[in-house]
Design an enzyme around this catalytic site. Sequence first.
Site, mmCIF file in Angstrom:
data_model
loop_
_atom_site.group_PDB
_atom_site.id
_atom_site.type_symbol
_atom_site.label_atom_id
_atom_site.label_comp_id
_atom_site.label_asym_id
_atom_site.label_seq_id
_atom_site.Cartn_x
_atom_site.Cartn_y
_atom_site.Cartn_z
ATOM 1 C CE1 TYR A 99 -3.729 2.517 0.982
ATOM 2 C CE2 TYR A 99 -1.888 3.594 2.073
ATOM 3 C CZ TYR A 99 -3.167 3.633 1.575
ATOM 4 O OH TYR A 99 -3.897 4.786 1.661
ATOM 5 C CD GLU A 186 -5.735 4.256 -1.316
ATOM 6 O OE1 GLU A 186 -5.922 4.649 -0.156
ATOM 7 O OE2 GLU A 186 -6.603 3.639 -1.963
#
Length: 369
Positions: A99, A186
């Site tokens: 992530y 993201e």
Amino acid sequence: MRLLEYQAMKFFGEYSIPAPGQVLVEKEEDLEKVSLPFPVVLKAQVAVGGRGKAGGVQLASNEEELREKARQMFQMQIKGIPVRKILVVEAQKVEKEFYLSFLLDRKHMLLFLASPSGGVDIEEVAARNPELIYQRKIDTWRGFSPFEGKIAAKFLGLSGELISQFSRIAFNLFRLLREKDMQLAEINPLALTPQGLVALDGKLIFDDNAYFRHPEMPPDESLTELEKEAKEVGVAYVEMDGDVAVIGCGAGLVLASLDLVNHLGARPANFLDLGGGASSEMVKRGMEIVLRNPRVKSIFMNIFAGITRCDEIARGIVDFAPKIPISVRMTGTNEEEGIRILKEAGYEAFSSMEEAAEQAVLLRGKGGN
Ligand code: GDP
Ligand code: MN
């Protein structure tokens, strides 16, 4: 505005962030353009998370499967949103999922987050395994330096060439956030594949206030036609599924009005905030927008006047003369004058919010748009 994945992927390309080969498909015939090697992954282009679990991410190993799954996906709704576009992506061999994100945050200003536990919602990781999240406040003046990326890469357990690869991707993602005025940038998952690190999913949230300096930014595809028009006119408008149009000045007051309509057993047709100090011209434009929605049967206007003047609002209503019933609550600056103007012209006007809302709900039966 939250960009769709395929829009985010275009920006990733512009910023040299590696991503798999992909083709956007808007209808079944477009599948002929797809010349990616199989297997491929079909990804529903809807602006919600967790598409994977909802059936919006599917593998196809040959042409027949691709056709069949695309046909099904075009008929799907994911979390209530119909699928209008599908991104077909070259499937990757995923060894590990990471992530990575940068986000604006009221407490820290600008945050850099990374985790070796990618692929799942970061909120979930934060709740269950907060120790698996690397978090660093970024100095907004100095910006993000590649060495900060290298420190995070080590936290993620990366080694060798992957450390600088990760740091390059982080640096480019940061540049994207800054240069394109994103509130969130993201990559989840950032996948480790035999070819190195690859962005398998992208989420970008653009700060709508910066549209004026980004002519290259695509329009928000999740807006309805009316919402797009309202944006151009400059009123805050959200279309809803009921039949009582709600107009007010001040977002909190409009939200309370929506609640009240619901409480009275009816359903609001929209949210419309005129803002403070609205002119009669703004009132007319607001009514024009809400009446374009064919479901609307009555209008509930709620004015709590401070810098706004009730008489100005009342003149706007009388001038516009809406063709369906309207019930107005006005209180505050020039209240008596406003109510007098409305009553003289034969409109329902009250100083109490409850009475005005009840009347708007009652009047629904008497109108039709
Ligand atoms: P989301 O559920 O909306 O976040 O959609 P994602 O694009 O993140 O896809 C969900 C999950 O599908 C990812 O976390 C991956 O585990 C998996 N996935 C997506 N594309 C691929 C691929 O090309 N190969 C493999 N092995 N898994 C994939
Ligand atoms: Mn994802």
